[in-house]
Design a protein around this motif. Structure first.
Motif, PDB file in Angstrom:
ATOM      1  N   LYS A  75       1.716  -8.542  12.525  1.00  0.00           N
ATOM      2  CA  LYS A  75       1.401  -9.429  11.407  1.00  0.00           C
ATOM      3  C   LYS A  75       1.633 -10.889  11.798  1.00  0.00           C
ATOM      4  O   LYS A  75       0.850 -11.774  11.429  1.00  0.00           O
ATOM      5  CB  LYS A  75       2.254  -9.059  10.198  1.00  0.00           C
ATOM      6  CG  LYS A  75       2.071  -9.953   8.982  1.00  0.00           C
ATOM      7  CD  LYS A  75       0.613  -9.957   8.490  1.00  0.00           C
ATOM      8  CE  LYS A  75       0.215  -8.635   7.898  1.00  0.00           C
ATOM      9  NZ  LYS A  75      -1.163  -8.666   7.329  1.00  0.00           N
TER      10      LYS A  75
ATOM     11  N   SER B 104      -5.445 -12.317   1.284  1.00  0.00           N
ATOM     12  CA  SER B 104      -5.773 -12.059   2.673  1.00  0.00           C
ATOM     13  C   SER B 104      -5.224 -13.173   3.563  1.00  0.00           C
ATOM     14  O   SER B 104      -5.236 -14.338   3.183  1.00  0.00           O
ATOM     15  CB  SER B 104      -7.299 -11.949   2.850  1.00  0.00           C
ATOM     16  OG  SER B 104      -7.617 -11.792   4.230  1.00  0.00           O
TER      17      SER B 104
ATOM     18  N   GLU C  30      -2.895  -7.425   0.297  1.00  0.00           N
ATOM     19  CA  GLU C  30      -4.064  -7.331   1.182  1.00  0.00           C
ATOM     20  C   GLU C  30      -4.778  -5.995   0.999  1.00  0.00           C
ATOM     21  O   GLU C  30      -6.008  -5.918   1.002  1.00  0.00           O
ATOM     22  CB  GLU C  30      -3.627  -7.505   2.641  1.00  0.00           C
ATOM     23  CG  GLU C  30      -3.282  -8.938   3.006  1.00  0.00           C
ATOM     24  CD  GLU C  30      -3.005  -9.113   4.490  1.00  0.00           C
ATOM     25  OE1 GLU C  30      -3.354 -10.159   5.030  1.00  0.00           O
ATOM     26  OE2 GLU C  30      -2.443  -8.184   5.102  1.00  0.00           O
ATOM     27  N   LYS C  31      -3.981  -4.944   0.837  1.00  0.00           N
ATOM     28  CA  LYS C  31      -4.564  -3.615   0.657  1.00  0.00           C
ATOM     29  C   LYS C  31      -5.375  -3.543  -0.632  1.00  0.00           C
ATOM     30  O   LYS C  31      -6.412  -2.877  -0.705  1.00  0.00           O
ATOM     31  CB  LYS C  31      -3.451  -2.563   0.640  1.00  0.00           C
ATOM     32  CG  LYS C  31      -3.950  -1.129   0.658  1.00  0.00           C
ATOM     33  CD  LYS C  31      -2.782  -0.148   0.774  1.00  0.00           C
ATOM     34  CE  LYS C  31      -3.281   1.281   0.829  1.00  0.00           C
ATOM     35  NZ  LYS C  31      -2.159   2.253   0.942  1.00  0.00           N
ATOM     36  N   LYS C  32      -4.916  -4.252  -1.680  1.00  0.00           N
ATOM     37  CA  LYS C  32      -5.604  -4.261  -2.961  1.00  0.00           C
ATOM     38  C   LYS C  32      -6.735  -5.288  -3.012  1.00  0.00           C
ATOM     39  O   LYS C  32      -7.473  -5.363  -3.991  1.00  0.00           O
ATOM     40  CB  LYS C  32      -4.604  -4.564  -4.080  1.00  0.00           C
ATOM     41  CG  LYS C  32      -3.532  -3.501  -4.274  1.00  0.00           C
ATOM     42  CD  LYS C  32      -4.118  -2.196  -4.773  1.00  0.00           C
ATOM     43  CE  LYS C  32      -3.046  -1.161  -5.036  1.00  0.00           C
ATOM     44  NZ  LYS C  32      -3.603   0.124  -5.534  1.00  0.00           N
TER      45      LYS C  32
ATOM     46  N   PRO D  63       3.401   0.916   8.358  1.00  0.00           N
ATOM     47  CA  PRO D  63       2.565  -0.241   7.995  1.00  0.00           C
ATOM     48  C   PRO D  63       2.367  -1.167   9.199  1.00  0.00           C
ATOM     49  O   PRO D  63       2.901  -0.917  10.285  1.00  0.00           O
ATOM     50  CB  PRO D  63       3.394  -0.926   6.905  1.00  0.00           C
ATOM     51  CG  PRO D  63       4.804  -0.571   7.237  1.00  0.00           C
ATOM     52  CD  PRO D  63       4.757   0.821   7.807  1.00  0.00           C
TER      53      PRO D  63
ATOM     54  N   ASN E  20       1.383  -7.123   2.488  1.00  0.00           N
ATOM     55  CA  ASN E  20       0.613  -5.930   2.863  1.00  0.00           C
ATOM     56  C   ASN E  20      -0.011  -5.274   1.636  1.00  0.00           C
ATOM     57  O   ASN E  20      -1.169  -4.845   1.663  1.00  0.00           O
ATOM     58  CB  ASN E  20       1.521  -4.926   3.579  1.00  0.00           C
ATOM     59  CG  ASN E  20       1.919  -5.381   4.971  1.00  0.00           C
ATOM     60  OD1 ASN E  20       1.250  -6.225   5.564  1.00  0.00           O
ATOM     61  ND2 ASN E  20       2.999  -4.829   5.494  1.00  0.00           N
ATOM     62  N   PHE E  21       0.771  -5.190   0.549  1.00  0.00           N
ATOM     63  CA  PHE E  21       0.267  -4.559  -0.682  1.00  0.00           C
ATOM     64  C   PHE E  21      -0.905  -5.349  -1.261  1.00  0.00           C
ATOM     65  O   PHE E  21      -1.938  -4.774  -1.638  1.00  0.00           O
ATOM     66  CB  PHE E  21       1.405  -4.461  -1.704  1.00  0.00           C
ATOM     67  CG  PHE E  21       0.974  -3.932  -3.045  1.00  0.00           C
ATOM     68  CD1 PHE E  21       0.788  -2.574  -3.241  1.00  0.00           C
ATOM     69  CD2 PHE E  21       0.746  -4.801  -4.112  1.00  0.00           C
ATOM     70  CE1 PHE E  21       0.385  -2.087  -4.478  1.00  0.00           C
ATOM     71  CE2 PHE E  21       0.342  -4.323  -5.346  1.00  0.00           C
ATOM     72  CZ  PHE E  21       0.156  -2.954  -5.528  1.00  0.00           C
TER      73      PHE E  21
END
Length: 341
Positions: free
Chosen positions: A301, A338, A332-334, A295, A329-330
């Protein structure tokens, strides 16, 4: 100039227990301290004749994952060696490790400093090896628990780059966070999953320069800080008394007395190639697959957060919490959250 910076030079040998399901050279479950003493062992750990090692590929994958994250140079072929020494915790008389050619070398860990700078800490090498039995020293003698023997270890060695205890501790804490964030190790020092050998020398004056000393198996951040303070004070006193520094030695740390105890003069080990494990060629396609699973790294980050107006202190808090960083991270991915403006 900070007085401490002119006194001490520190390098680290860090032993990391991998979060694999099985041990490194047999198929016994990796020991996690949840079973009775000497109940999770196999003929391999006990040195039975005729028992051969079988490499666990999961251990190689986890080690490569860390090497890639640290931008280390990965060797094209994995080879193993026997480190020959005779002690109670190793019945077969040798430890399988890497000597002639480590799994990876060079690389660096970007260290995020309290003043908001990123400093690259150079690394020397990264290698795979097996753990030994755990020794307990009692009045009756030495007691051994072989559950830990054969556990998969990464040995990560830094260059002698640290000049004070604060930076040493900051590096270890951020490494611990990285290991947990990448699911490479639980890195619990109290369970022996992150153990540190401290190498250091002191330079107090032109007429007082010590050889290199080593303190073995430190398993808490407090112990590391106390060792550095104790040894610096000890040598300051020797210098005042115009005494010659001792020869290069290996020490243990007495937690109760809070002092270092000489164990032996430093010696070189004897190594032989491990003939029972053939060379393992690393496939570049496999490395690419592992790299895709990594990741966004904490320091990247952190820079993203700073760039998008997050207060540095708050950004530090985020990267210090592996589970929080994973959650961000999860989300943001979904597309739920953000860090972008």
């Amino acid at each position: 100039m900070n007085k401490e910076k002119s006194q001490i030079l520190v390098g680290l040998e860090i032993h990391i227990t991998l979060k694999s399901k099985k041990k490194i050279f047999n198929w016994t479950d990796t020991y996690t301290e949840n079973v009775a003493p000497n109940s999770q062992i196999s003929p391999w750990e006990l040195g039975y004749l005729g028992v051969l090692p079988i490499i666990n590929p999961e251990c190689i994958e986890l080690a490569l994952k860390l090497a890639l994250a640290l931008q280390a140079k990965i060797s094209p072929v994995i080879i193993f060696d026997r480190k020959i020494y005779h002690y109670y915790d190793l019945p077969k008389g040798y430890q399988i490790t890497q000597y002639r050619q480590t799994l990876a070398n060079s690389g660096y860990l970007p260290l995020i400093t309290p003043n908001g700078e990123v400093k690259n800490i150079p690394l020397k090498n990264l290698q795979l090896e097996e753990d030994t039995a755990k020794s307990f020293y009692t009045e009756e003698g030495i007691e051994l628990d072989f559950n830990r023997a054969g556990n998969p270890l990464i040995e990560l060695v830094t260059e002698p780059i640290f000049h004070n205890s604060e930076e040493t501790m900051l590096f270890l804490r951020q490494l611990q966070n990285l290991l947990r964030y990448l699911d490479i190790s639980e890195a619990k020092m109290e369970k022996g999953q992150l153990r540190v050998d401290l190498n250091f020398s002191l330079n107090l004056a032109d007429d007082y320069q010590t050889p290199r000393y080593e303190v073995k198996n430190l398993n808490s951040f407090n112990s590391i800080e106390r060792v550095l303070k104790y040894e610096t004070n000890k040598h300051q006193q020797l210098w005042k008394e115009k005494k010659t520094p001792p020869l290069s030695q290996t020490f243990g740390f007495d937690e109760k007395k809070q002092i270092t105890i000489p164990q032996r003069e430093k010696t070189d080990y004897f190594y032989l190639p491990e003939s029972n494990i053939p060379p393992i060629k690393i496939n570049q396609k496999d490395i690419q697959k592992i790299a895709k699973k990594i990741p966004v790294l904490p320091w990247i980050k952190w820079e993203q957060l700073i760039k998008n107006g997050v207060n540095p202190a708050k950004a530090n808090l985020i990267i210090e919490k592996p589970m929080l960083l994973k959650s961000i991270n999860f989300l943001e991915k979904k597309g739920i959250f953000s860090t972008e403006k």
